[in-house]
Write an enzyme that holds these catalytic residues in place. Structure first.
Site, PDB file in Angstrom:
ATOM      1  N   CYS A 107       0.838  -1.200   0.000  1.00  0.00           N
ATOM      2  CA  CYS A 107       0.000   0.000   0.000  1.00  0.00           C
ATOM      3  C   CYS A 107       0.880   1.259   0.000  1.00  0.00           C
ATOM      4  CB  CYS A 107      -0.962  -0.031   1.175  1.00  0.00           C
ATOM      5  SG  CYS A 107      -2.330   1.149   1.025  1.00  0.00           S
ATOM      6  N   HIS A 117      -3.370  -5.241   0.403  1.00  0.00           N
ATOM      7  CA  HIS A 117      -2.849  -5.659   1.710  1.00  0.00           C
ATOM      8  C   HIS A 117      -2.883  -7.191   1.767  1.00  0.00           C
ATOM      9  CE1 HIS A 117      -2.572  -1.851   4.077  1.00  0.00           C
ATOM     10  NE2 HIS A 117      -3.413  -1.422   3.151  1.00  0.00           N
ATOM     11  N   GLU A 162      -1.373  -9.248   3.531  1.00  0.00           N
ATOM     12  CA  GLU A 162      -1.251  -9.822   4.874  1.00  0.00           C
ATOM     13  C   GLU A 162      -2.603 -10.222   5.452  1.00  0.00           C
ATOM     14  OE1 GLU A 162      -1.507  -5.279   5.697  1.00  0.00           O
ATOM     15  OE2 GLU A 162      -0.857  -6.639   4.107  1.00  0.00           O
TER      16      GLU A 162
END
Length: 580
Positions: A403, A532, A534
């Site tokens: 990001c 993102h 994760e």
């Protein structure tokens, strides 16, 4: 509908989320489908605008829900996909009840906490507990509910009352309560008074504990267990010690050894549940894989990764990044040594303001085998992120930008490779000549909550990107889906110039306009994602991009990419034991 409630007393932050997730995992090993709900007593509608330095990260779901970070624990452990309604806040409940009152749904009745708020909470739970959370499309068998905060807090009252009523409605075989308490050790003695007082409050609230999970630094003495059991009116086997482990991923193994699975089977009458042989086999395969994966890392070769961010004073601010790196290290058979560095400490001004912090920060950069720059907002510390991206690019050090981390890498490239002096983001300067990152046209500058580009979005790898390491980590597929949370994007007006200068924009959005990923072809691993990744990393299935960073830093990237291609080619039509 069967419910496992996990609540806490004494203090918060003792590991309710991990115990709840572990209980869910143990139930999955039986072949059951499990979902999860987190209640939060704050009046905010969601976690989207909460300060990460106070509350920890905001966890984003596929549907764009901005939720409590504990929902990330549930998804990572259980391999499921939750929805925004899986996080119930006081704000959501009161908003719903007030809207119903304004519509006249209550027919002129006086709207009160009991029964209207408590009924709304129960109705919400029963609705969400039936929503499928995996690829099967079938309703879950068991719902794990974590009660946010601690019992006895004023703001938790309506939730406690609602759950007490729900326990009565569902009946004994369909509701099991786990009360988590802390057993401190003072001068070598295990103190039981805090637990006794906590259980007394739990009982007075109508939530009779079926299991008391005692968080402790070491294995509890049998005498302590017996004392707690007698004072809390339960059997010894209903008191389990949850001591500190080498990693949180070993907690399910500990709880199974302590007898929690047997207590769940007995308390929920699970022998009456109809589990098909294929589901039972999947459950056993899941458990075998978990035990194989979460071995202690004390004797493994270390890999040194630094996280350069804006909110590093609280580890929970980047919790999903930390966990995804841990998943990746386990996959690479490495011990993760993760150091967090405040990006502000890397800036030239810090050398004059506080030389010690400046030199310590850069010493970590010099020693690192890999660098990750996660997301964030605002101008503070941006130059430090730009400088560390330059360091990684010039010294061929593995780099992953997420990001904001991707955006600062683009800014660095524009300044130092393309020669665009003062290149920046519109977020940091609305009047700069070279705004290589701009505000998205569909965004709102007036209202902050829920107005970003949120949730699962599709990225298409461009033709001719078969060389892409990131694409290889996804198994060479053409299209991937990742979760997003951003207001700014790479300026489409600079795409052609960036690519001519050697920065590969390897994937785009559905319209082919918005840049999703960047890479450097002549670099061991220099990758940026607007997404993102994760948020979708699982304990047994690490996020490909973070796995790539750890693998590149460990010297096994080619091996990991080859394995990804093999898995992709063999997975067509084959069910994954980690997702059921």
């Amino acid at each position: 509908m069967k419910v496992v409630l996990v609540s806490g007393g004494v203090i918060s932050g003792v590991g309710k989320g991990i115990i709840a997730s572990s209980a869910g995992l143990l139930l999955k090993t039986l072949g059951l489908r499990v979902t999860a709900i987190k209640t939060d007593p704050y009046i905010n509608t969601d976690a989207g605008l909460l300060n990460p330095l106070e509350h920890g990260e905001c966890f984003v779901l596929d549907d764009g829900g901005e939720t409590d970070l504990d929902l990330g624990n549930y998804e990572r452990y259980l391999g499921i996909q939750l929805s925004r309604d899986s996080n119930i806040t006081t704000g959501k409940i009161y908003k719903q009840v007030i809207e119903k009152e304004r519509r006249g749904d209550y027919l002129g009745k006086t709207v009160q906490v009991v029964p209207h708020i408590t009924d709304a909470i129960q109705d919400w739970i029963e609705r969400v507990a039936k929503i499928p959370v995996d690829a099967s499309g079938e309703a879950p068998d068991v719902c794990i509910i974590e009660l946010g905060g601690t019992i006895g807090d004023l703001e938790s009252g309506p939730f406690v009352e609602a759950l007490s009523q729900l326990r009565h409605r569902l009946g004994r075989d369909n509701f099991l309560s786990i009360s988590v308490s802390y057993v401190p050790i003072i001068n070598g003695e295990e103190k039981t008074k805090p637990t006794q007082h906590a259980i007394r409050q739990v009982r007075s609230a109508g939530l009779i504990p079926d299991v008391i999970a005692c968080r402790c630094e070491r294995e509890l003495d049998q005498a302590t267990i017996t004392k707690i059991a007698r004072s809390c009116q339960v059997e010894d086997e209903q008191v389990i010690g949850v001591r500190n482990m080498d990693t949180i991923y070993q907690v399910p193994l500990l709880l199974e050894q302590e007898g929690l699975l047997k207590l769940l089977q007995k308390g929920l009458a699970l022998d009456k549940c109809q589990v098909t042989p294929p589901m039972a086999q999947k459950g056993q395969a899941l458990w075998d894989l978990w035990k194989k994966t979460v071995v202690p890392d004390r004797h493994l070769e270390p890999v040194n990764i630094i996280l350069v961010g804006k909110y590093v004073s609280l580890d929970d601010s980047y919790l999903s990044v930390h966990k995804a790196l841990e998943h990746s290290a386990m996959r690479c058979n490495r011990k993760l040594n993760l150091v967090s560095v405040d990006s502000e400490h890397l800036e030239p001004e810090m050398q004059e303001k506080d030389p010690r912090k400046f030199h310590e920060a850069w010493a970590h950069v010099v020693r690192a085998q890999g660098i990750i720059v996660p997301g964030g907002f605002g101008t503070r510390g941006i130059q430090g992120m730009v400088d560390v991206a330059k360091w990684a690019r010039e010294r061929k050090l593995p780099y992953l930008g997420i990001c904001l981390g991707m955006q600062t890498a683009v800014i660095e490239y524009a300044r130092n490779v393309m020669g665009l002096k003062g290149a920046t983001s519109e977020e940091f300067s609305a009047t700069a000549e070279h705004r290589v990152v701009i505000f998205m046209p569909e965004g709102s500058k007036e209202q902050m909550g829920g107005t970003m580009r949120l949730g699962s979005r599709t990225s298409h790898f461009k033709p001719g990107t078969e060389w892409s390491k990131l694409r290889g980590l996804y198994g060479g597929v053409d299209v991937v889906e990742e979760r997003h949370r951003h207001r700014y994007e790479v300026n489409p007006d600079y795409i052609e110039d960036l690519e001519k200068a050697g920065l590969s924009l390897t994937s785009m959005d559905d319209q082919g306009v918005r840049v999703e990923t960047i890479e450097l072809k002549d670099h061991p691993f220099f990758v940026g994602l607007q997404a993102h990744p994760e948020y979708k990393s699982k304990t047994l299935a690490p996020a490909p991009s973070l796995l790539g960073l750890v693998a590149a830093s460990s010297g096994c990237l080619d091996e990991i990419i080859e394995a990804a291609h093999k898995k992709q080619s063999s997975s067509n039509g084959v069910s994954d034991v980690t997702n059921f």
